[in-house]
Every structure is written in structure tokens, then in C-alpha cells.
Design a protein around this motif. Sequence first.
Motif, PDB file in Angstrom:
ATOM      1  N   ALA A   9      43.354  35.138  42.753  1.00 29.31           N
ATOM      2  CA  ALA A   9      42.952  36.536  42.598  1.00 29.31           C
ATOM      3  C   ALA A   9      43.224  37.069  41.199  1.00 29.31           C
ATOM      4  O   ALA A   9      42.534  37.969  40.737  1.00 29.31           O
ATOM      5  CB  ALA A   9      43.653  37.398  43.641  1.00 29.31           C
TER       6      ALA A   9
ATOM      7  N   ALA B 135      40.400  37.268  38.786  1.00 33.72           N
ATOM      8  CA  ALA B 135      39.475  38.396  38.920  1.00 33.72           C
ATOM      9  C   ALA B 135      39.631  39.371  37.757  1.00 33.72           C
ATOM     10  O   ALA B 135      38.640  39.921  37.285  1.00 33.72           O
ATOM     11  CB  ALA B 135      39.710  39.115  40.246  1.00 33.72           C
ATOM     12  N   ARG B 136      40.862  39.577  37.290  1.00 36.32           N
ATOM     13  CA  ARG B 136      41.067  40.491  36.162  1.00 36.32           C
ATOM     14  C   ARG B 136      40.280  40.060  34.945  1.00 36.32           C
ATOM     15  O   ARG B 136      39.648  40.871  34.273  1.00 36.32           O
ATOM     16  CB  ARG B 136      42.549  40.563  35.779  1.00 36.32           C
TER      17      ARG B 136
ATOM     18  N   LEU C 188      38.498  37.268  43.888  1.00 31.19           N
ATOM     19  CA  LEU C 188      39.253  38.205  44.729  1.00 31.19           C
ATOM     20  C   LEU C 188      39.260  37.794  46.190  1.00 31.19           C
ATOM     21  O   LEU C 188      40.273  37.882  46.864  1.00 31.19           O
ATOM     22  CB  LEU C 188      38.660  39.615  44.627  1.00 31.19           C
TER      23      LEU C 188
ATOM     24  N   GLU D 157      40.977  45.169  43.207  1.00 28.08           N
ATOM     25  CA  GLU D 157      41.932  44.340  42.475  1.00 28.08           C
ATOM     26  C   GLU D 157      43.206  45.114  42.182  1.00 28.08           C
ATOM     27  O   GLU D 157      44.304  44.594  42.304  1.00 28.08           O
ATOM     28  CB  GLU D 157      41.291  43.827  41.177  1.00 28.08           C
TER      29      GLU D 157
END
Length: 133
Positions: free
Chosen positions: A59, A62-63, A92, A122
Motif C-alpha cells: 500500500a 500507492a503514495r 492500495l 490512502e
Amino acid sequence: AASDLLAALDRLENDGAAAGKAAAVAELQCTRGSVLGAIGRTAEAAEMADPALTGLAGASRARAFLLRGSCLLVDREVAAAAAAVADAASALFGVDYEPSQLPTEPDSAAVAAELKRLKQLERRRWEREWLGE
């Protein structure tokens, strides 16, 4: 203030690299990219997404994808931004994701709306994970 923040991030990245903390460095690169994007330096911000992607997993990736999507959207590269949004959603949710909100020929408003929605998801995930909420 932005230059002070960027200098502090630079020191933290160097410390993290010296300590062998690749994931922490990648997270800091995403933060640096967000700061650069916020002050209008989107070309530099976009450059931060690629190295961050190599140091992140799950995850947290995702940033970096969201950063890439934001920069591409600012640069009006809508199709590439839509692809980055789909990659962020996959990171995510952990599965292949077809953003139902995006038409086959996405426009910038649809991509921006999906980007905003994923950023909120997020952020909530990050708050639960890191802040224990």
C-alpha cells in the motif's frame, strides 16, 4: 519555509540511506515530491515518484503512484495520469483495479476526482496504520 522543509527532508533521506533504511528513504522521497508539487515544481516532483517506487511495497507504493498521477495531471497528460491512478488503486487494494469512475477516454475532471478519492483512502489507511486510529 518550503526550502527549510526540503533541506530537512534531504538530511533525513541522507541519514536513512546511510542507515540502510530504503523504505524510509522512499517514503521521504514521496514526501519531498508532495512538497515540490505543492510549491509548483511538478517536474521535480515527478522525478521523485520513480525512485520511491523502487523502495516501496504494498500500500505504501500507492503514495508514489498518486504523486506520479498528480504530476501527470498537472502537466495535462490525462491518459498517463489515469494509468498511474489505476496503479495506485492496485497498490492500495492489492488486486488489479479498473477504476469504474473513469471512462474509457478519461477526461481530466474524472481523473482528478478518482485521484482525490484514492488520496483520501490512502490517508485514512496511513492514519490507521501509523497513528493507531
